[in-house]
Motif scaffolding. Structure first.
Motif, PDB file in Angstrom:
ATOM      1  N   ALA A 158       0.868  -1.175   0.000  1.00 37.04           N
ATOM      2  CA  ALA A 158       0.000   0.000   0.000  1.00 37.04           C
ATOM      3  C   ALA A 158       0.904   1.223   0.000  1.00 37.04           C
ATOM      4  CB  ALA A 158      -0.904   0.011   1.225  1.00 37.04           C
ATOM      5  N   VAL A 159       0.497   2.229  -0.741  1.00 34.14           N
ATOM      6  CA  VAL A 159       1.222   3.496  -0.800  1.00 34.14           C
ATOM      7  C   VAL A 159       0.244   4.583  -0.400  1.00 34.14           C
ATOM      8  CG1 VAL A 159       2.502   5.090  -2.285  1.00 34.14           C
ATOM      9  CG2 VAL A 159       2.668   2.627  -2.691  1.00 34.14           C
ATOM     10  N   GLU A 160       0.677   5.445   0.498  1.00 31.90           N
ATOM     11  CA  GLU A 160      -0.181   6.530   0.975  1.00 31.90           C
ATOM     12  C   GLU A 160       0.577   7.853   0.919  1.00 31.90           C
ATOM     13  OE1 GLU A 160      -1.274   5.602   4.978  1.00 31.90           O
ATOM     14  OE2 GLU A 160      -2.486   3.878   4.406  1.00 31.90           O
ATOM     15  N   ILE A 161      -0.180   8.933   0.798  1.00 28.45           N
ATOM     16  CA  ILE A 161       0.390  10.283   0.902  1.00 28.45           C
ATOM     17  C   ILE A 161       0.330  10.681   2.367  1.00 28.45           C
ATOM     18  CG2 ILE A 161       0.061  12.719   0.365  1.00 28.45           C
ATOM     19  CD1 ILE A 161      -1.043  11.919  -2.332  1.00 28.45           C
ATOM     20  N   GLU A 162       1.432  11.194   2.871  1.00 28.73           N
ATOM     21  CA  GLU A 162       1.456  11.687   4.250  1.00 28.73           C
ATOM     22  C   GLU A 162       1.081  13.163   4.229  1.00 28.73           C
ATOM     23  OE1 GLU A 162       4.468  10.454   7.409  1.00 28.73           O
ATOM     24  OE2 GLU A 162       5.268  12.342   6.664  1.00 28.73           O
ATOM     25  N   GLY A 163       0.073  13.523   4.980  1.00 33.77           N
ATOM     26  CA  GLY A 163      -0.354  14.921   5.019  1.00 33.77           C
ATOM     27  C   GLY A 163      -1.112  15.313   3.768  1.00 33.77           C
ATOM     28  N   GLU A 164      -1.057  16.588   3.457  1.00 38.21           N
ATOM     29  CA  GLU A 164      -1.777  17.122   2.304  1.00 38.21           C
ATOM     30  C   GLU A 164      -1.043  16.797   1.005  1.00 38.21           C
ATOM     31  OE1 GLU A 164      -4.793  18.827   2.204  1.00 38.21           O
ATOM     32  OE2 GLU A 164      -4.854  18.068   4.254  1.00 38.21           O
ATOM     33  N   PRO A 165      -1.785  16.401  -0.039  1.00 43.51           N
ATOM     34  CA  PRO A 165      -1.140  16.155  -1.333  1.00 43.51           C
ATOM     35  C   PRO A 165      -0.464  17.423  -1.851  1.00 43.51           C
ATOM     36  CG  PRO A 165      -3.380  15.295  -1.316  1.00 43.51           C
ATOM     37  CD  PRO A 165      -3.208  16.100  -0.058  1.00 43.51           C
ATOM     38  N   ALA A 166       0.767  17.248  -2.311  1.00 41.42           N
ATOM     39  CA  ALA A 166       1.514  18.391  -2.850  1.00 41.42           C
ATOM     40  C   ALA A 166       2.235  17.990  -4.131  1.00 41.42           C
ATOM     41  CB  ALA A 166       2.512  18.884  -1.798  1.00 41.42           C
ATOM     42  N   GLY A 167       1.537  17.237  -4.986  1.00 38.85           N
ATOM     43  CA  GLY A 167       2.129  16.821  -6.254  1.00 38.85           C
ATOM     44  C   GLY A 167       3.418  16.055  -6.052  1.00 38.85           C
ATOM     45  N   GLY A 168       4.449  16.424  -6.793  1.00 38.93           N
ATOM     46  CA  GLY A 168       5.741  15.746  -6.725  1.00 38.93           C
ATOM     47  C   GLY A 168       6.442  15.888  -5.397  1.00 38.93           C
ATOM     48  N   GLN A 169       6.028  16.882  -4.596  1.00 36.34           N
ATOM     49  CA  GLN A 169       6.667  17.084  -3.292  1.00 36.34           C
ATOM     50  C   GLN A 169       5.937  16.371  -2.157  1.00 36.34           C
ATOM     51  OE1 GLN A 169       9.761  18.376  -3.197  1.00 36.34           O
ATOM     52  NE2 GLN A 169       9.377  18.270  -5.395  1.00 36.34           N
ATOM     53  N   SER A 170       4.880  15.624  -2.495  1.00 34.18           N
ATOM     54  CA  SER A 170       4.148  14.862  -1.489  1.00 34.18           C
ATOM     55  C   SER A 170       5.070  13.808  -0.876  1.00 34.18           C
ATOM     56  CB  SER A 170       2.946  14.156  -2.117  1.00 34.18           C
ATOM     57  OG  SER A 170       2.035  15.096  -2.624  1.00 34.18           O
ATOM     58  N   VAL A 171       4.999  13.670   0.436  1.00 27.18           N
ATOM     59  CA  VAL A 171       5.774  12.633   1.118  1.00 27.18           C
ATOM     60  C   VAL A 171       4.959  11.341   1.063  1.00 27.18           C
ATOM     61  CG1 VAL A 171       6.722  11.892   3.338  1.00 27.18           C
ATOM     62  CG2 VAL A 171       6.977  14.262   2.590  1.00 27.18           C
ATOM     63  N   MET A 172       5.630  10.270   0.621  1.00 26.15           N
ATOM     64  CA  MET A 172       4.947   9.004   0.418  1.00 26.15           C
ATOM     65  C   MET A 172       5.327   8.004   1.505  1.00 26.15           C
ATOM     66  SD  MET A 172       3.498  10.172  -2.251  1.00 26.15           S
ATOM     67  CE  MET A 172       2.456   8.787  -2.596  1.00 26.15           C
ATOM     68  N   ARG A 173       4.346   7.242   1.943  1.00 25.07           N
ATOM     69  CA  ARG A 173       4.579   6.189   2.936  1.00 25.07           C
ATOM     70  C   ARG A 173       4.290   4.846   2.276  1.00 25.07           C
ATOM     71  NH1 ARG A 173       5.839   7.797   8.020  1.00 25.07           N
ATOM     72  NH2 ARG A 173       6.857   5.795   7.678  1.00 25.07           N
ATOM     73  N   LEU A 174       5.188   3.883   2.481  1.00 22.99           N
ATOM     74  CA  LEU A 174       5.053   2.550   1.904  1.00 22.99           C
ATOM     75  C   LEU A 174       4.783   1.530   2.996  1.00 22.99           C
ATOM     76  CD1 LEU A 174       8.145   2.409  -0.476  1.00 22.99           C
ATOM     77  CD2 LEU A 174       5.828   3.083  -1.027  1.00 22.99           C
ATOM     78  N   PHE A 175       3.889   0.616   2.702  1.00 26.86           N
ATOM     79  CA  PHE A 175       3.588  -0.480   3.608  1.00 26.86           C
ATOM     80  C   PHE A 175       3.600  -1.754   2.778  1.00 26.86           C
ATOM     81  CE2 PHE A 175       1.403   3.375   4.954  1.00 26.86           C
ATOM     82  CZ  PHE A 175       2.006   3.569   6.197  1.00 26.86           C
ATOM     83  N   ILE A 176       4.467  -2.685   3.156  1.00 26.69           N
ATOM     84  CA  ILE A 176       4.639  -3.910   2.369  1.00 26.69           C
ATOM     85  C   ILE A 176       4.651  -5.095   3.318  1.00 26.69           C
ATOM     86  CG2 ILE A 176       6.058  -5.092   0.645  1.00 26.69           C
ATOM     87  CD1 ILE A 176       7.419  -2.404   0.044  1.00 26.69           C
ATOM     88  N   THR A 177       4.014  -6.180   2.882  1.00 23.05           N
ATOM     89  CA  THR A 177       4.067  -7.410   3.659  1.00 23.05           C
ATOM     90  C   THR A 177       4.327  -8.593   2.738  1.00 23.05           C
ATOM     91  OG1 THR A 177       2.928  -8.788   5.291  1.00 23.05           O
ATOM     92  CG2 THR A 177       1.548  -7.793   3.592  1.00 23.05           C
TER      93      THR A 177
END
Length: 153
Positions: A64-83
């Protein structure tokens, strides 16, 4: 290290770790990474149906990939969750490499990661082509999710 300068810092350091060990030890290092795959947050733990399966992997791998905080296009911080299951240490090891190397980066940084990471890790000699394709598919799926999430933002 010069060929890894285009990589984000955490991923470049992981690639450097792999290139520093002789070929016979690369698989051992990958197995060490399998023990370091971060635990899933409660919202995903036991809820793989909420995640996307990477069917190209021989073992059941979900991400799963999520945006952390408010979306900011290419500057959005991404969080990865893998199992991946413990009985699939190779798949789990590469999932851990990607998780540790990409989690918390911006969308632009993740999208800028070259697709040849399995080769940069020097794993082509240690793994079958089928496993290498699964690893490449994992990275490709992460990038597609990042593009989809940031396009909506």
């Amino acid at each position: 290290m010069t060929e890894n300068t285009a990589l984000p810092t955490a991923l470049a350091e992981i690639v450097d770790d792999f290139t520093a060990v002789p070929d016979p030890e690369k698989l051992e290092l990958l197995l060490e990474f399998s023990d370091e795959l971060p635990e899933l947050p409660a919202r995903y733990d036991g809820h793989e149906e909420e995640m996307e399966q990477v069917v190209e992997c021989q073992s059941p791998l979900f991400l799963a990939v999520e945006i952390e905080g408010e979306p900011a296009g290419g500057q959005s911080v991404m969080r990865l969750f893998i199992t991946a299951p413990p009985e699939a240490p190779t798949t789990r090891g590469f999932a851990s490499v990607l998780s540790q190397g990409l989690d918390g980066l911006t969308a632009a940084e993740i999208l800028g990661v070259p697709d040849d990471i399995p080769n940069r890790l020097g794993l082509a000699q240690a793994l079958t082509p089928l496993r290498l394709r699964g690893m490449s598919a994992m990275l490709g799926r992460i990038k597609r999710n990042v593009r989809d999430l940031t396009a909506e933002g």
